[in-house]
Design a protein around this motif. Structure first.
Motif, PDB file in Angstrom:
ATOM      1  N   ALA A  35       0.830  -1.199   0.000  1.00 21.87           N
ATOM      2  CA  ALA A  35       0.000   0.000   0.000  1.00 21.87           C
ATOM      3  C   ALA A  35       0.871   1.259   0.000  1.00 21.87           C
ATOM      4  N   ALA A  36       1.938   1.235   0.815  1.00 22.71           N
ATOM      5  CA  ALA A  36       2.828   2.385   0.873  1.00 22.71           C
ATOM      6  C   ALA A  36       3.560   2.578  -0.445  1.00 22.71           C
ATOM      7  N   VAL A  91      -5.591  -5.178  -6.311  1.00 23.40           N
ATOM      8  CA  VAL A  91      -6.007  -3.794  -6.542  1.00 23.40           C
ATOM      9  C   VAL A  91      -4.810  -2.859  -6.467  1.00 23.40           C
ATOM     10  N   LEU A  92      -3.990  -3.027  -5.431  1.00 22.85           N
ATOM     11  CA  LEU A  92      -2.821  -2.166  -5.283  1.00 22.85           C
ATOM     12  C   LEU A  92      -1.850  -2.362  -6.439  1.00 22.85           C
ATOM     13  N   GLY A  93      -1.721  -3.614  -6.871  1.00 25.39           N
ATOM     14  CA  GLY A  93      -0.847  -3.877  -8.015  1.00 25.39           C
ATOM     15  C   GLY A  93      -1.344  -3.160  -9.255  1.00 25.39           C
TER      16      GLY A  93
ATOM     17  N   GLU B  10      -6.206   8.312  -7.744  1.00 20.31           N
ATOM     18  CA  GLU B  10      -5.134   7.449  -8.213  1.00 20.31           C
ATOM     19  C   GLU B  10      -3.765   7.980  -7.829  1.00 20.31           C
ATOM     20  N   ASP B  11      -3.658   9.297  -7.758  1.00 16.48           N
ATOM     21  CA  ASP B  11      -2.372   9.900  -7.429  1.00 16.48           C
ATOM     22  C   ASP B  11      -2.406  10.393  -6.005  1.00 16.48           C
ATOM     23  N   PRO B  12      -1.847   9.649  -5.103  1.00 13.81           N
ATOM     24  CA  PRO B  12      -1.924  10.071  -3.710  1.00 13.81           C
ATOM     25  C   PRO B  12      -1.194  11.383  -3.483  1.00 13.81           C
TER      26      PRO B  12
END
Lengths: 110, 276
Positions: A35-36, A91-93, B10-12
């Motif tokens: 996630a990070a 999802v993160l991928g 999408e862009d944090p």
């Protein structure tokens, strides 16, 4: 640049100190790291687009990690931890891929 | 499911979710167009250090990220059981439990073997009992010579009037009085013994017995002698036909005739479970 430096320093520190992952963190760390990473790639992309903002980056990385951990926790409580973890990773991928694609487009024009 | 619909942020790092990202490769009107040169210039711009609380915090977070990344990679490489999923662990546990069960069974059977072998060494009493039973069977079957107290009977039959019935009566009387072993002439009297007549002479188990008949019985001598002497008994019947009976009680009589046990062809023991 400083966040990138921080990442590098963190990796070097990890290699040097060789920290042990505490047991309670074991199930959450992989998802939290991904996630990070997603937030980091988003930040790189935002800075290329000229819209990078420290505050947003910090909040997004924290919330990403928190939500990821929460989902894993919830999944473990519900007995679907493995499946939910897989879903979160997928999802993160996807997000990481799309961010990297955007970065690539900005830098290489392709 | 399109990421554009469900993941507007999408862009944090972007200040607001002012744009969405479509699928990779598809040009999107909503995305800000950044010329390549500008992008590279921005890359060099962010390479220059800008110290602020926000960047420091971000740096701290990325530092932690790097640390966590390395730690996770290392723990994945080193840990064997810790990273297995619950189902894998359960399967593993089942395997181990099965093996433990099998080994426990083996241990139990081996311990049983051991205790049986140990108790077998201290089972002299059982061996002794078996030995004494064997001896009594040998005596009853007439396969060994025996000695002991009893009576020696001498039956003279000058007129050849002693019949098989009288001899059978003799054996019956002696057995009734508790004789444990009997010998008539050269023949040992056992369960299969039969008394017959061959050419006018008495036979015991087919062996001819000549008068005067010599009978030895091991048992309580007094009882045996009394059994023969009862009125109307063996002594009387022999005397009635002109014979003479001489009964001598002895303390150490010997019966040396042995009976060879025949090979049994037809009779088989019934297994205990079927016999019930």
């Amino acid at each position: 640049m400083i966040p990138v430096l921080g990442l590098v320093v963190g990796v070097v520190l990890g290699l040097m100190l060789q920290p042990e992952v505490p047991g309670w963190l074991e199930p959450y760390l992989p998802i939290a790291v991904i996630a990070a990473l997603d937030a980091v790639f988003g930040g790189v992309r935002a800075s290329l687009e000229g819209i990078f903002n420290d505050r947003v980056f910090v909040i997004s990385i924290l919330s990403n990690v928190l939500v990821a951990g929460l989902i894993v926790f919830l999944g473990n409580q519900l007995g679907v931890g493995a499946q939910l973890s897989t879903g979160v990773v997928v999802v993160l991928g996807l997000r990481i891929f799309s961010n990297v694609a955007a970065i690539r487009r900005h830098l290489l024009g392709a | 499911m399109s990421p554009a619909q469900h993941e507007p942020d999408e862009d944090p790092g972007a200040p607001a979710s002012s744009h969405a990202v479509s699928a990779p490769g598809a040009p999107s009107a909503a995305r800000p167009k950044v010329p390549r040169r500008v992008a590279w210039r921005r890359l060099s711009t962010i390479s220059r250090a800008r110290l602020s609380r926000g960047t420091l915090l971000a740096a701290l977070l990325t530092l932690v990220l790097g640390l966590a990344l390395v730690a996770q990679v290392r723990s994945t490489q080193t840990a064997d059981l810790e990273n297995l999923r619950e189902t894998d662990l359960i399967a593993l546990l089942d395997d181990v439990t099965d093996r433990a069960d099998r080994l426990e069974d083996e241990v139990r059977s081996l311990e049983q073997d051991r205790s049986r072998l140990e108790s077998g060494g201290g089972d002299a009493a059982a061996a002794q009992a078996a030995q004494s039973r064997l001896e009594s069977y040998q005596i009853l079957a007439g396969t060994v010579p025996v000695s002991g107290p009893g009576v020696s009977v001498r039956v003279s039959d000058p007129e050849g009037e002693v019949t098989t019935t009288m001899m059978i009566d003799l054996v019956q009387e002696l057995r009734d009085a508790g004789a444990e072993a009997i010998q008539i002439g050269p023949a040992r009297v056992v369960a299969t013994t039969w008394i017959g007549v061959d050419e006018g002479r008495l036979t015991v188990d087919g062996q001819p017995v000549a008068a005067p008949y010599s009978v030895v019985a091991i048992g309580d001598g007094h009882t045996l002698a009394g059994a023969l002497a009862i009125p109307g008994g063996f002594n009387d019947s022999v005397r009635r036909v002109g014979g003479e009976v001489q009964v001598t009680e002895g303390e150490e009589l010997v019966i040396d005739a042995v009976h060879e046990p025949p090979t049994l062809e037809h009779a088989r023991p019934v297994p205990p479970s079927e016999g019930r």
